[in-house]
Design a protein around this motif. Structure first.
Motif, PDB file in Angstrom:
ATOM      1  N   GLY A 192     -91.022 -83.811  46.714  1.00 38.14           N
ATOM      2  CA  GLY A 192     -90.688 -82.573  47.409  1.00 38.14           C
ATOM      3  C   GLY A 192     -90.954 -81.394  46.509  1.00 38.14           C
ATOM      4  N   ASP A 193     -90.732 -80.200  47.013  1.00 38.90           N
ATOM      5  CA  ASP A 193     -90.964 -78.977  46.253  1.00 38.90           C
ATOM      6  C   ASP A 193     -89.992 -78.897  45.078  1.00 38.90           C
ATOM      7  N   VAL A 194     -90.272 -78.018  44.132  1.00 40.90           N
ATOM      8  CA  VAL A 194     -89.413 -77.880  42.954  1.00 40.90           C
ATOM      9  C   VAL A 194     -88.097 -77.222  43.341  1.00 40.90           C
ATOM     10  N   GLN A 195     -87.037 -77.622  42.656  1.00 42.49           N
ATOM     11  CA  GLN A 195     -85.717 -77.009  42.768  1.00 42.49           C
ATOM     12  C   GLN A 195     -85.194 -76.976  44.203  1.00 42.49           C
ATOM     13  N   LYS A 234     -87.536 -68.026  43.320  1.00 40.25           N
ATOM     14  CA  LYS A 234     -87.978 -68.611  44.584  1.00 40.25           C
ATOM     15  C   LYS A 234     -86.943 -69.604  45.094  1.00 40.25           C
ATOM     16  N   HIS A 235     -86.410 -70.380  44.167  1.00 39.87           N
ATOM     17  CA  HIS A 235     -85.384 -71.355  44.520  1.00 39.87           C
ATOM     18  C   HIS A 235     -84.191 -71.140  43.601  1.00 39.87           C
ATOM     19  N   GLY A 236     -83.050 -71.567  44.021  1.00 36.51           N
ATOM     20  CA  GLY A 236     -81.867 -71.512  43.178  1.00 36.51           C
ATOM     21  C   GLY A 236     -81.052 -72.761  43.337  1.00 36.51           C
ATOM     22  N   PHE A 237     -79.913 -72.789  42.659  1.00 36.91           N
ATOM     23  CA  PHE A 237     -79.033 -73.953  42.700  1.00 36.91           C
ATOM     24  C   PHE A 237     -78.678 -74.296  44.129  1.00 36.91           C
ATOM     25  N   ASP A 238     -78.447 -73.255  44.962  1.00 35.57           N
ATOM     26  CA  ASP A 238     -78.100 -73.486  46.352  1.00 35.57           C
ATOM     27  C   ASP A 238     -79.174 -72.935  47.281  1.00 35.57           C
ATOM     28  N   GLY A 239     -80.379 -72.725  46.749  1.00 35.90           N
ATOM     29  CA  GLY A 239     -81.462 -72.206  47.566  1.00 35.90           C
ATOM     30  C   GLY A 239     -81.457 -70.704  47.716  1.00 35.90           C
ATOM     31  N   ALA A 240     -80.461 -70.024  47.143  1.00 32.98           N
ATOM     32  CA  ALA A 240     -80.367 -68.573  47.310  1.00 32.98           C
ATOM     33  C   ALA A 240     -80.738 -67.812  46.053  1.00 32.98           C
ATOM     34  N   GLY A 241     -81.117 -68.508  44.994  1.00 33.04           N
ATOM     35  CA  GLY A 241     -81.520 -67.823  43.769  1.00 33.04           C
ATOM     36  C   GLY A 241     -80.370 -67.285  42.945  1.00 33.04           C
ATOM     37  N   ARG A 242     -79.146 -67.748  43.209  1.00 31.29           N
ATOM     38  CA  ARG A 242     -77.988 -67.218  42.475  1.00 31.29           C
ATOM     39  C   ARG A 242     -77.833 -67.829  41.096  1.00 31.29           C
ATOM     40  N   PHE A 243     -78.553 -68.929  40.813  1.00 27.65           N
ATOM     41  CA  PHE A 243     -78.440 -69.610  39.538  1.00 27.65           C
ATOM     42  C   PHE A 243     -79.806 -69.684  38.861  1.00 27.65           C
ATOM     43  N   ILE A 296     -86.636 -96.443  42.330  1.00 25.22           N
ATOM     44  CA  ILE A 296     -86.823 -95.080  42.819  1.00 25.22           C
ATOM     45  C   ILE A 296     -87.410 -94.267  41.674  1.00 25.22           C
ATOM     46  N   ALA A 297     -88.553 -93.638  41.914  1.00 19.32           N
ATOM     47  CA  ALA A 297     -89.169 -92.777  40.908  1.00 19.32           C
ATOM     48  C   ALA A 297     -89.364 -91.389  41.506  1.00 19.32           C
ATOM     49  N   VAL A 298     -88.949 -90.375  40.768  1.00 21.80           N
ATOM     50  CA  VAL A 298     -89.141 -88.991  41.203  1.00 21.80           C
ATOM     51  C   VAL A 298     -90.513 -88.530  40.724  1.00 21.80           C
ATOM     52  N   VAL A 299     -91.316 -88.014  41.647  1.00 18.89           N
ATOM     53  CA  VAL A 299     -92.690 -87.612  41.348  1.00 18.89           C
ATOM     54  C   VAL A 299     -92.999 -86.306  42.073  1.00 18.89           C
ATOM     55  N   ARG A 300     -93.605 -85.361  41.374  1.00 21.06           N
ATOM     56  CA  ARG A 300     -94.044 -84.131  42.029  1.00 21.06           C
ATOM     57  C   ARG A 300     -95.080 -84.450  43.103  1.00 21.06           C
ATOM     58  N   GLU A 301     -95.119 -83.604  44.124  1.00 20.05           N
ATOM     59  CA  GLU A 301     -96.072 -83.816  45.217  1.00 20.05           C
ATOM     60  C   GLU A 301     -97.510 -83.843  44.717  1.00 20.05           C
ATOM     61  N   THR A 302     -97.825 -83.022  43.707  1.00 24.01           N
ATOM     62  CA  THR A 302     -99.191 -82.957  43.191  1.00 24.01           C
ATOM     63  C   THR A 302     -99.597 -84.227  42.451  1.00 24.01           C
ATOM     64  N   LEU A 303     -98.618 -85.073  42.069  1.00 22.15           N
ATOM     65  CA  LEU A 303     -98.902 -86.302  41.331  1.00 22.15           C
ATOM     66  C   LEU A 303     -98.685 -87.552  42.183  1.00 22.15           C
ATOM     67  N   LEU A 304     -98.388 -87.357  43.446  1.00 27.64           N
ATOM     68  CA  LEU A 304     -98.045 -88.479  44.312  1.00 27.64           C
ATOM     69  C   LEU A 304     -99.208 -89.467  44.441  1.00 27.64           C
ATOM     70  N   GLY A 355     -87.890 -88.065  50.882  1.00 25.54           N
ATOM     71  CA  GLY A 355     -87.396 -86.773  50.449  1.00 25.54           C
ATOM     72  C   GLY A 355     -85.887 -86.826  50.341  1.00 25.54           C
ATOM     73  N   PRO A 356     -85.266 -85.781  49.798  1.00 27.60           N
ATOM     74  CA  PRO A 356     -83.804 -85.777  49.637  1.00 27.60           C
ATOM     75  C   PRO A 356     -83.098 -85.465  50.953  1.00 27.60           C
TER      76      PRO A 356
END
Length: 291
Positions: free
Chosen positions: A7-10, A51-60, A245-253, A271-272
């Motif tokens: 999935g996408d980062v963060q 672009k992304h945050g801890f809760d998707g709002a960029g607060r972290f 289970i292995a976590v892999v970036r979409e670009t490396l799938l 995906g999560p």
């Protein structure tokens, strides 16, 4: 079965995975490997969000990455954001990440510690030779044989100094005696995963779930990084690790599938989300029931 979590980062892949691992443990499935929670801090008031945050709002803001070794729950400070790496010599001098021009500065010592953990898991699963280096690794490179990854810049891993320790203190300290960001983050987040004896102290339960968070450019394009995790996955399903289970970036799938599917069969890309959670739990339960 091999699950490739992507999935996408963060977007919360690791926090979802931590919750899943806790549910697997609660259901009686042993979980072994590594998860990589971020080191997050609140953004100063008035600072623009990302672009992304801890809760998707960029607060972290994400400052670094820890590695939590499973099943024992030991936490290692693994990486710092490149612009913050000067505060720690081990991160500033991390040769593997520097050679790959990664945005994260990764400690070669931390890589060695995680590799030693996976070598111990491999020995317990019977998929590593007795002299795999699990007890006294001389470098951050795995001594467990693994197929060559597709090379980038010839795929050469920089040499790493000998004499790397196999264990790290649970909460690292700065030279001022204050806890590091990793320690603060660990305390703030808590740990959803139940602590267990170190992998070297207790025999793993059969048909455990192998977890690798994550496989990135170092591993899949350069043959560096968590090479002992690659070695276990390269072996395919075993009685000890029938599922992974292995976590892999979409670009490396595509690269991950090319490498692992000859042994594992067609990988299941997830995906999560709730559907994936249900599928993994049902797969683990079926493995338990089959034995």
């Amino acid at each position: 079965m091999l699950f490739l979590l992507t999935g996408d980062v963060q977007i919360g892949k690791t926090r979802w995975l931590e919750s899943l691992c806790a549910s697997l443990q609660a259901a009686g499935t042993c979980v072994a490997g590594v998860v990589a929670p971020g080191q997050w801090v609140p953004r100063p008031e008035g600072q623009p969000g990302g672009k992304h945050g801890f809760d998707g709002a960029g607060r972290f803001e994400k400052l670094g990455i820890d590695n939590v070794l499973l099943p024992q729950g030991e936490r290692i400070e693994f990486a710092r954001r490149r612009d913050l790496a000067a505060g720690g010599k081990a991160f500033a001098e991390g040769a593997q990440a520097k050679a790959a021009k990664l945005g994260w500065a990764i400690s070669d010592t931390a890589i060695a510690q995680v590799n030693a953990h996976f070598a111990m898991l491999a020995k317990q699963a019977g998929s590593a030779p007795a002299d795999s280096g699990a007890n006294a690794p001389a470098t951050a490179q795995a001594e467990v044989d693994t197929p060559a990854a597709a090379p980038l810049d010839n795929g050469v891993c920089p040499p790493v100094a000998a004499g790397i320790a196999t264990e790290a203190p649970p909460l690292a300290q700065t030279n001022t005696g204050e806890p590091t960001v990793a320690a603060t983050a660990a305390k703030a987040e808590g740990n959803a995963l139940a602590a267990a004896p170190a992998a070297s102290e207790a025999k793993l339960a059969p048909h455990a779930m192998l977890v690798v968070d994550e496989l990135g450019r170092l591993e899949l394009l350069r043959g560096c990084g968590l090479t002992n995790a690659l070695a276990i996955l390269d072996a395919g399903p075993t009685p000890q690790f029938p599922h992974a289970i292995a976590v892999v970036r979409e670009t490396l799938l595509d690269e991950a599938r090319r490498r692992f599917e000859p042994r594992w069969g067609k990988a299941t890309v997830i995906g999560p989300n709730d559907a994936a959670r249900k599928l993994v739990l049902e797969t683990a339960r079926a493995a338990e029931g089959a034995h």
